[in-house]
Design a protein around this motif. Structure first.
Motif, PDB file in Angstrom:
ATOM      1  N   PHE A   5       0.707  -1.278  -0.031  1.00 18.71           N
ATOM      2  CA  PHE A   5       0.028  -0.141   0.072  1.00 18.71           C
ATOM      3  C   PHE A   5       0.777   1.361  -0.153  1.00 18.71           C
ATOM      4  N   ASN A   6       1.733   1.215   1.151  1.00 24.71           N
ATOM      5  CA  ASN A   6       2.593   2.259   1.188  1.00 24.71           C
ATOM      6  C   ASN A   6       4.121   2.123   1.290  1.00 24.71           C
ATOM      7  N   GLY A   7       4.533   0.890   0.679  1.00 28.85           N
ATOM      8  CA  GLY A   7       5.780   0.400   0.735  1.00 28.85           C
ATOM      9  C   GLY A   7       5.770  -1.169   0.566  1.00 28.85           C
ATOM     10  N   SER A  12      13.354  -9.091   8.379  1.00 27.26           N
ATOM     11  CA  SER A  12      14.645  -8.293   9.227  1.00 27.26           C
ATOM     12  C   SER A  12      15.623  -9.078   8.946  1.00 27.26           C
ATOM     13  N   HIS A  13      16.705  -8.375   8.694  1.00 24.23           N
ATOM     14  CA  HIS A  13      17.858  -8.975   8.823  1.00 24.23           C
ATOM     15  C   HIS A  13      18.102 -10.257   7.515  1.00 24.23           C
ATOM     16  N   ASN A  14      17.549  -9.955   6.447  1.00 28.16           N
ATOM     17  CA  ASN A  14      17.396 -10.960   5.366  1.00 28.16           C
ATOM     18  C   ASN A  14      17.829 -10.092   4.089  1.00 28.16           C
ATOM     19  N   ALA A  15      19.030 -10.192   3.748  1.00 23.46           N
ATOM     20  CA  ALA A  15      19.367  -9.401   2.358  1.00 23.46           C
ATOM     21  C   ALA A  15      18.743 -10.147   1.385  1.00 23.46           C
ATOM     22  N   GLN A  16      18.605 -11.143   1.115  1.00 29.00           N
ATOM     23  CA  GLN A  16      18.107 -11.741   0.059  1.00 29.00           C
ATOM     24  C   GLN A  16      16.615 -11.426  -0.355  1.00 29.00           C
ATOM     25  N   ASP A  17      16.017 -11.153   1.045  1.00 27.86           N
ATOM     26  CA  ASP A  17      14.538 -10.619   0.806  1.00 27.86           C
ATOM     27  C   ASP A  17      14.369  -9.308   0.439  1.00 27.86           C
ATOM     28  N   LEU A  18      15.368  -8.360   0.966  1.00 27.39           N
ATOM     29  CA  LEU A  18      15.237  -6.958   0.773  1.00 27.39           C
ATOM     30  C   LEU A  18      15.626  -7.143  -0.801  1.00 27.39           C
ATOM     31  N   ALA A  19      16.623  -7.680  -1.232  1.00 25.54           N
ATOM     32  CA  ALA A  19      16.884  -7.769  -2.641  1.00 25.54           C
ATOM     33  C   ALA A  19      15.895  -8.018  -3.552  1.00 25.54           C
ATOM     34  N   ASP A  20      14.974  -9.099  -3.160  1.00 26.94           N
ATOM     35  CA  ASP A  20      13.904  -9.440  -4.056  1.00 26.94           C
ATOM     36  C   ASP A  20      12.783  -8.373  -3.789  1.00 26.94           C
ATOM     37  N   LYS A  21      12.716  -7.660  -2.754  1.00 22.24           N
ATOM     38  CA  LYS A  21      11.591  -6.362  -2.598  1.00 22.24           C
ATOM     39  C   LYS A  21      12.167  -5.336  -3.646  1.00 22.24           C
ATOM     40  N   MET A  22      13.429  -4.942  -3.556  1.00 26.97           N
ATOM     41  CA  MET A  22      13.967  -3.868  -4.711  1.00 26.97           C
ATOM     42  C   MET A  22      13.810  -4.554  -5.912  1.00 26.97           C
ATOM     43  N   MET A  23      13.810  -5.628  -6.471  1.00 29.35           N
ATOM     44  CA  MET A  23      13.782  -6.020  -7.673  1.00 29.35           C
ATOM     45  C   MET A  23      12.234  -6.007  -8.019  1.00 29.35           C
ATOM     46  N   MET A  25      10.141  -3.921  -6.916  1.00 31.23           N
ATOM     47  CA  MET A  25       9.749  -2.477  -7.093  1.00 31.23           C
ATOM     48  C   MET A  25      10.072  -2.091  -8.367  1.00 31.23           C
ATOM     49  N   THR A  26      11.223  -2.465  -9.066  1.00 29.27           N
ATOM     50  CA  THR A  26      11.732  -2.315 -10.390  1.00 29.27           C
ATOM     51  C   THR A  26      10.504  -2.806 -11.467  1.00 29.27           C
ATOM     52  N   MET A  27       9.885  -3.503 -11.036  1.00 29.35           N
ATOM     53  CA  MET A  27       8.921  -4.369 -11.922  1.00 29.35           C
ATOM     54  C   MET A  27       7.637  -3.522 -11.968  1.00 29.35           C
ATOM     55  N   LEU A  28       7.446  -2.547 -10.870  1.00 28.80           N
ATOM     56  CA  LEU A  28       6.036  -2.025 -10.696  1.00 28.80           C
ATOM     57  C   LEU A  28       5.782  -0.979 -11.652  1.00 28.80           C
ATOM     58  N   PRO A  29       4.700  -0.658 -12.303  1.00 31.19           N
ATOM     59  CA  PRO A  29       4.403   0.385 -13.313  1.00 31.19           C
ATOM     60  C   PRO A  29       4.645   1.665 -12.569  1.00 31.19           C
ATOM     61  N   ASP A  30       4.956   2.539 -13.384  1.00 25.27           N
ATOM     62  CA  ASP A  30       5.104   3.898 -12.710  1.00 25.27           C
ATOM     63  C   ASP A  30       3.684   4.372 -12.098  1.00 25.27           C
ATOM     64  N   SER A  31       2.695   4.108 -12.539  1.00 26.81           N
ATOM     65  CA  SER A  31       1.580   4.634 -11.934  1.00 26.81           C
ATOM     66  C   SER A  31       1.479   3.829 -10.434  1.00 26.81           C
ATOM     67  N   ALA A  32       1.757   2.572 -10.119  1.00 26.39           N
ATOM     68  CA  ALA A  32       1.572   1.942  -9.089  1.00 26.39           C
ATOM     69  C   ALA A  32       2.845   2.620  -7.942  1.00 26.39           C
ATOM     70  N   LEU A  33       3.897   2.945  -8.649  1.00 22.39           N
ATOM     71  CA  LEU A  33       4.813   3.582  -7.635  1.00 22.39           C
ATOM     72  C   LEU A  33       4.533   5.080  -7.172  1.00 22.39           C
ATOM     73  N   GLN A  34       3.761   5.498  -7.982  1.00 21.41           N
ATOM     74  CA  GLN A  34       3.500   7.071  -7.767  1.00 21.41           C
ATOM     75  C   GLN A  34       2.500   6.959  -6.625  1.00 21.41           C
ATOM     76  N   LEU A  35       1.458   5.942  -6.737  1.00 20.29           N
ATOM     77  CA  LEU A  35       0.357   5.644  -5.811  1.00 20.29           C
ATOM     78  C   LEU A  35       1.027   5.294  -4.328  1.00 20.29           C
ATOM     79  N   MET A  36       1.813   4.408  -4.447  1.00 19.48           N
ATOM     80  CA  MET A  36       2.637   3.956  -3.087  1.00 19.48           C
ATOM     81  C   MET A  36       3.437   5.020  -2.492  1.00 19.48           C
ATOM     82  N   GLY A  37       4.055   6.092  -3.382  1.00 17.29           N
ATOM     83  CA  GLY A  37       4.677   7.034  -2.707  1.00 17.29           C
ATOM     84  C   GLY A  37       3.895   8.045  -2.148  1.00 17.29           C
TER      85      GLY A  37
END
Length: 76
Positions: A5-7, A12-23, A25-37
């Motif tokens: 919704f907003n992120g 916690s303490h899981n670098a792979q999960d963080l990397a997965d979430k960062m990836m 984010m790069t796959m989300l459409p601009d409209s979804a990123l804008q709304l989340m922001g």
């Protein structure tokens, strides 16, 4: 953070999960990123405005001062 919704939450303490979430984010459409922001920005304004944070600090200081006064006057 409300996941999706907003992120995005990661484990916690899981670098792979963080990397997965960062990836993800790069796959989300601009409209979804804008709304989340925008949703995240509104949450920050609502819950962490300068005025609200200052009021919380003042209340905490008042409570500490009151507790200190009570301790100073309580019989030993």
């Amino acid at each position: 953070v409300r996941d999706g919704f907003n992120g995005l939450l990661c484990k916690s303490h899981n670098a792979q999960d963080l990397a997965d979430k960062m990836m993800a984010m790069t796959m989300l459409p601009d409209s979804a990123l804008q709304l989340m922001g925008e949703c995240g920005h509104r949450k920050m304004e609502r819950e962490f405005s300068d005025t609200l944070v200052a009021a919380r600090y003042l209340e905490a200081i008042r409570q500490l001062a009151h507790s200190a006064t009570d301790l100073a006057y309580s019989p030993a």
